[in-house]
Write a protein that holds these residues in place. Sequence first.
Motif, PDB file in Angstrom:
ATOM      1  N   GLU A   1      -3.209  14.170  -6.740  1.00 61.00           N
ATOM      2  CA  GLU A   1      -2.852  13.019  -6.062  1.00 61.00           C
ATOM      3  C   GLU A   1      -2.717  12.912  -4.816  1.00 61.00           C
ATOM      4  OE1 GLU A   1      -1.898  10.037  -7.692  1.00 61.00           O
ATOM      5  OE2 GLU A   1      -2.676  10.994  -9.705  1.00 61.00           O
ATOM      6  N   ARG A   2      -3.074  14.152  -4.237  1.00 63.77           N
ATOM      7  CA  ARG A   2      -3.129  14.168  -2.841  1.00 63.77           C
ATOM      8  C   ARG A   2      -4.084  13.002  -2.368  1.00 63.77           C
ATOM      9  NH1 ARG A   2      -5.082  19.217   0.992  1.00 63.77           N
ATOM     10  NH2 ARG A   2      -4.473  18.385   2.933  1.00 63.77           N
ATOM     11  N   ALA A   3      -3.629  12.306  -1.137  1.00 65.58           N
ATOM     12  CA  ALA A   3      -4.244  11.131  -0.526  1.00 65.58           C
ATOM     13  C   ALA A   3      -4.733   9.944  -1.369  1.00 65.58           C
ATOM     14  CB  ALA A   3      -5.470  12.029   0.060  1.00 65.58           C
ATOM     15  N   ALA A   4      -4.033   9.908  -2.683  1.00 70.34           N
ATOM     16  CA  ALA A   4      -4.291   8.982  -3.452  1.00 70.34           C
ATOM     17  C   ALA A   4      -3.599   7.754  -3.167  1.00 70.34           C
ATOM     18  CB  ALA A   4      -3.575   9.402  -5.064  1.00 70.34           C
ATOM     19  N   PHE A   5      -4.381   6.484  -3.232  1.00 75.50           N
ATOM     20  CA  PHE A   5      -4.146   5.306  -2.862  1.00 75.50           C
ATOM     21  C   PHE A   5      -3.583   4.161  -4.068  1.00 75.50           C
ATOM     22  CE2 PHE A   5      -7.169   4.464   0.806  1.00 75.50           C
ATOM     23  CZ  PHE A   5      -6.834   5.406   1.468  1.00 75.50           C
ATOM     24  N   GLN A   6      -2.335   3.800  -3.763  1.00 73.63           N
ATOM     25  CA  GLN A   6      -1.778   2.873  -4.544  1.00 73.63           C
ATOM     26  C   GLN A   6      -1.778   1.519  -4.031  1.00 73.63           C
ATOM     27  OE1 GLN A   6      -0.663   3.706  -7.963  1.00 73.63           O
ATOM     28  NE2 GLN A   6      -0.356   1.626  -8.459  1.00 73.63           N
ATOM     29  N   ILE A   7      -2.574   0.376  -4.405  1.00 71.99           N
ATOM     30  CA  ILE A   7      -2.679  -0.672  -3.792  1.00 71.99           C
ATOM     31  C   ILE A   7      -2.321  -1.715  -4.920  1.00 71.99           C
ATOM     32  CG2 ILE A   7      -3.955  -2.449  -2.540  1.00 71.99           C
ATOM     33  CD1 ILE A   7      -5.707   0.011  -1.816  1.00 71.99           C
TER      34      ILE A   7
ATOM     35  N   VAL B   1       0.672  -1.179  -0.165  1.00 66.21           N
ATOM     36  CA  VAL B   1       0.097  -0.074  -0.058  1.00 66.21           C
ATOM     37  C   VAL B   1       0.837   1.299   0.055  1.00 66.21           C
ATOM     38  CG1 VAL B   1      -1.643   1.146   1.196  1.00 66.21           C
ATOM     39  CG2 VAL B   1      -1.907  -1.237   1.232  1.00 66.21           C
ATOM     40  N   ARG B   2       0.698   2.105  -0.902  1.00 69.49           N
ATOM     41  CA  ARG B   2       1.116   3.380  -0.900  1.00 69.49           C
ATOM     42  C   ARG B   2       0.052   4.581  -0.863  1.00 69.49           C
ATOM     43  NH1 ARG B   2       4.922   0.651   0.132  1.00 69.49           N
ATOM     44  NH2 ARG B   2       6.813   0.409  -0.976  1.00 69.49           N
ATOM     45  N   ILE B   3       0.452   5.698   0.158  1.00 73.21           N
ATOM     46  CA  ILE B   3      -0.742   6.482   0.106  1.00 73.21           C
ATOM     47  C   ILE B   3       0.181   7.829  -0.041  1.00 73.21           C
ATOM     48  CG2 ILE B   3      -2.296   7.831   1.346  1.00 73.21           C
ATOM     49  CD1 ILE B   3      -2.798   5.010   2.894  1.00 73.21           C
ATOM     50  N   THR B   4      -0.192   8.768  -0.889  1.00 75.94           N
ATOM     51  CA  THR B   4       0.283   9.911  -1.264  1.00 75.94           C
ATOM     52  C   THR B   4      -0.001  11.167  -0.157  1.00 75.94           C
ATOM     53  OG1 THR B   4       0.108   9.825  -3.594  1.00 75.94           O
ATOM     54  CG2 THR B   4       0.757  12.107  -2.858  1.00 75.94           C
ATOM     55  N   THR B   5       0.991  11.221   0.670  1.00 82.60           N
ATOM     56  CA  THR B   5       0.770  12.367   1.683  1.00 82.60           C
ATOM     57  C   THR B   5       1.427  13.654   1.556  1.00 82.60           C
ATOM     58  OG1 THR B   5       2.939  11.546   3.015  1.00 82.60           O
ATOM     59  CG2 THR B   5       0.768  10.498   3.330  1.00 82.60           C
ATOM     60  N   GLY B   6       1.188  14.687   2.371  1.00 82.95           N
ATOM     61  CA  GLY B   6       1.695  16.098   2.072  1.00 82.95           C
ATOM     62  C   GLY B   6       0.483  17.016   1.853  1.00 82.95           C
TER      63      GLY B   6
ATOM     64  N   GLU C   1      -3.226  -1.036  -8.933  1.00 84.62           N
ATOM     65  CA  GLU C   1      -4.451  -0.196  -8.727  1.00 84.62           C
ATOM     66  C   GLU C   1      -4.264   1.047  -7.983  1.00 84.62           C
ATOM     67  OE1 GLU C   1      -7.039  -1.138 -10.701  1.00 84.62           O
ATOM     68  OE2 GLU C   1      -6.029  -3.081 -11.052  1.00 84.62           O
ATOM     69  N   HIS C   2      -4.730   2.282  -8.711  1.00 85.11           N
ATOM     70  CA  HIS C   2      -4.655   3.611  -8.225  1.00 85.11           C
ATOM     71  C   HIS C   2      -6.137   4.020  -8.054  1.00 85.11           C
ATOM     72  CE1 HIS C   2      -2.259   7.107  -7.833  1.00 85.11           C
ATOM     73  NE2 HIS C   2      -3.183   7.645  -8.515  1.00 85.11           N
ATOM     74  N   TYR C   3      -6.132   4.819  -6.819  1.00 82.00           N
ATOM     75  CA  TYR C   3      -7.570   5.232  -6.261  1.00 82.00           C
ATOM     76  C   TYR C   3      -7.153   6.873  -5.994  1.00 82.00           C
ATOM     77  CZ  TYR C   3      -8.525   0.434  -6.365  1.00 82.00           C
ATOM     78  OH  TYR C   3      -8.630  -1.001  -6.551  1.00 82.00           O
TER      79      TYR C   3
END
Length: 266
Positions: A155-161, A144-149, A164-166
Motif C-alpha cells: 500500500e505504500r504510495a497507493a492512490f485512492q481516487i 484523492v488519498r495517497i498513502t505516505t510513510g 478506485e484504488h491504484y
Amino acid sequence: MPVVVRLAGTAEDPLICPAMTDDVRNIVLGVIAAGVSATLGWLARTYLWRRRLRRKQAFFGLPGNSECLLVVNRDAGTDGAVHRHDVFALLELSALIKDCSAHARILSHDLTQQGFGERTEFCVGGPGSNRRTAAHLTTLLPGVRITTGPEPGPERAAFQIGSEHYRLERGVSEHVLLARLKGGQDSRPVFLFCGQRAITNQAASRYLVRNHEKLLRRHRDNSFVLLLKVVNSQSYGPDVVELIGDVTRAAQTAPGRPGPVLRVTG
C-alpha cells in the motif's frame, strides 16, 4: 577603307530589340513576385507563431515577463537533496517557462508560505516529499488519498481516487496525477505533478510539455486532473506513458459528498 563600328542604335536601327526588353521585364516581375510571396509567407508564419505563443501563455498563465513559482520537493531519506528525476522535471518546466518569456522563482516546499492564484505555480512531488502538494490535495482535491510513510508494503504510495484504488508496482506500472487547478476565474493556475515515484513526476512534466496544445483544445481554461500510468520505467524510463483517464470529478469530490450534477434542458 576604314572600318566603322556602330556603338549606338538609331530610331530606325535600335541596339536593344523588343524581345530582350520583354525578357528583362519578366525577370524583374518575377523577382518582385518572389519578394512579395516571401514577405507574405514570413508575415503569415509570424502571425501563427505569435498566436500559438499567446495561447500557450494563456494556458499556463504565463504572460510575457511574468513570474511563476517552481516548488521543489525533497528526496525521501536524504538530507535536503532533490532526486535526479525531479531535477530533470524542473529543467523541462524551466525550458517551457522560458519559451513563454516568463521567469521562474524556485522555492523549497517547506519555505512556500503563501496563497495560490496570484502567480502560476508548478508543484513537483507527492505529499510524502512535498508539503505544498499535500496542502493542495487537501484544499483542491479532497477526493484523492495517497498513502505516505517510509514503511514498505503493497500500500505504500497507493492512490485512492474516489472508489478506485491504484497500487505501485515498482518499475512495472507506476501512476502519477497531472493536474491543472484554478481557484477562481481570474486566478493563475496551479500545476501538480504528483507521482508515486520521482521518475513519474518527470514523465508527467514531459507529457504536459508535449501535449499542452491537445490539453488546451480539450479543457480550454478549466481545471482538470489526469491519471497517467508510466509503463516499465526500468526499460523505457519516463517516455512510455498511458492516459488512464480524466478523474477530475472524482478528485474534486470529497468522500461522502455527491459530485456535481449535470442538468440537460431543452
